[in-house]
Design a protein around this motif. Sequence first.
Motif, PDB file in Angstrom:
ATOM      1  N   GLU A 107       0.748  -1.613   0.514  1.00  0.00           N
ATOM      2  CA  GLU A 107       0.006   0.288   0.239  1.00  0.00           C
ATOM      3  C   GLU A 107       0.836   1.241   0.417  1.00  0.00           C
ATOM      4  O   GLU A 107       0.802   2.255  -0.769  1.00  0.00           O
ATOM      5  N   GLU A 108       1.626   1.108   0.821  1.00  0.00           N
ATOM      6  CA  GLU A 108       2.918   2.604   0.788  1.00  0.00           C
ATOM      7  C   GLU A 108       3.741   2.628  -0.396  1.00  0.00           C
ATOM      8  O   GLU A 108       3.746   3.592  -0.637  1.00  0.00           O
ATOM      9  N   SER A 111       1.882   3.919  -3.203  1.00  0.00           N
ATOM     10  CA  SER A 111       1.224   5.603  -3.319  1.00  0.00           C
ATOM     11  C   SER A 111       2.117   6.770  -3.268  1.00  0.00           C
ATOM     12  O   SER A 111       2.402   7.530  -3.672  1.00  0.00           O
ATOM     13  N   LYS A 112       3.506   6.148  -3.923  1.00  0.00           N
ATOM     14  CA  LYS A 112       4.927   6.515  -4.803  1.00  0.00           C
ATOM     15  C   LYS A 112       5.043   6.243  -5.794  1.00  0.00           C
ATOM     16  O   LYS A 112       6.129   6.928  -6.358  1.00  0.00           O
ATOM     17  N   ASP A 114       4.015   5.006 -10.042  1.00  0.00           N
ATOM     18  CA  ASP A 114       2.551   4.703 -11.212  1.00  0.00           C
ATOM     19  C   ASP A 114       2.485   3.510 -11.744  1.00  0.00           C
ATOM     20  O   ASP A 114       1.740   3.651 -12.253  1.00  0.00           O
ATOM     21  N   ALA A 136      -5.522  -0.727  -8.113  1.00  0.00           N
ATOM     22  CA  ALA A 136      -5.574   1.031  -7.648  1.00  0.00           C
ATOM     23  C   ALA A 136      -5.125   1.091  -8.982  1.00  0.00           C
ATOM     24  O   ALA A 136      -5.112   2.813  -9.063  1.00  0.00           O
ATOM     25  N   LYS A 138      -3.047   0.471 -11.786  1.00  0.00           N
ATOM     26  CA  LYS A 138      -1.868   0.817 -11.850  1.00  0.00           C
ATOM     27  C   LYS A 138      -1.496  -0.637 -13.209  1.00  0.00           C
ATOM     28  O   LYS A 138      -1.512  -0.919 -12.168  1.00  0.00           O
TER      29      LYS A 138
END
Length: 344
Positions: A107-108, A111-112, A114, A136, A138
């Motif tokens: 999850e972290e 968030s960082k 693409d 997500a 991606k």
Amino acid sequence: MSTRRNFIRNSALAGLGISISVPLIAKNTGSVEAQGKRVGIIGLDTSHSIAFTKTLNGEEASSEYLGYKVVAAYPKGSLDIPSSVERIEGYTRQIKEMGVEIVGSIEELLSKVDVVLLETNDGRRHLEQALPILKAGKRMFIDKPMAASLTDAMIIFNAAEHYGVPVFSSSSLRYIGGMDEIKAGSVGKILGADAFSPATLEETHPDLFWYGIHGVETLFTAMGTGCQTVSRAFTEGADFVTGIWKDGRIGTFRGIREGKRGYGGTIYGEKENVNLGTYAGYNPLLKEVVKYFDSGIIPVTPEETLEILAFMEAADLSKEKGGKPVSMEQIMEKSRKESREFKL
């Protein structure tokens, strides 16, 4: 499916509560647009993670890599395969030295970044790790094996279609020397092929999924889809698997159990027969991965990837039956039914 293969598949699904009711084969039309060039890696238990990062983050990375850079990595990774787990600490240290941030969860990571390289060496974990990435939105490349079972791979492709995110998986041996010219027609129509590669075993995976997949991917790159039956024999020091395609063509895979025998094969064409060249390393695959990240166009269809996995599962079943031919459709239909039991 044998008790062992059921265990392998169920171990990946335990606790997920997954259920899928969407069509079986994902079209992967690329409806989710690329948002940037930040790459995340999941799984620092394989040399692939280090090799990809060295290429993408190198000071002289060529324009062919389109500016994509690895910025974050989640180390886990295999949990119970000693040969993989023991690599994590060292590879984590190496990738940090290349300026990559180490994060504590998927999850972290999401968030960082693409796009994602799912590199976990243990195919049993790919389904559970792939689902949050797809949710997500991606784009993701899944390194070999796509999963530790055909059913898990079907579920991943179904989830990819459900979320509208293209995804693909491939061994780097798809890009072995000489294959591009053969696919472009240099030998004319391909009449048959023989491929070989190392095929060391790992008890947590069906026999050919762990390393034999390299040579099987080479075989299918040349032959394409349409294999109907598979039979497997064991000769001295090697597995020998024969596939018969629907048009009567024959393709074989020889998996070498021990020793450094390399990769290769022979392609039989209507114009000439040719031997495949040397292993070209990871970069030809990586170039295709970044093109896909940028465009959303997958270079390997879900149908071909699923047939590769079905071929390897059929080889296991043939082994259990003493080398008798196994129907590919039988293997496919069983996994279709199993995949329909899971809903998102």
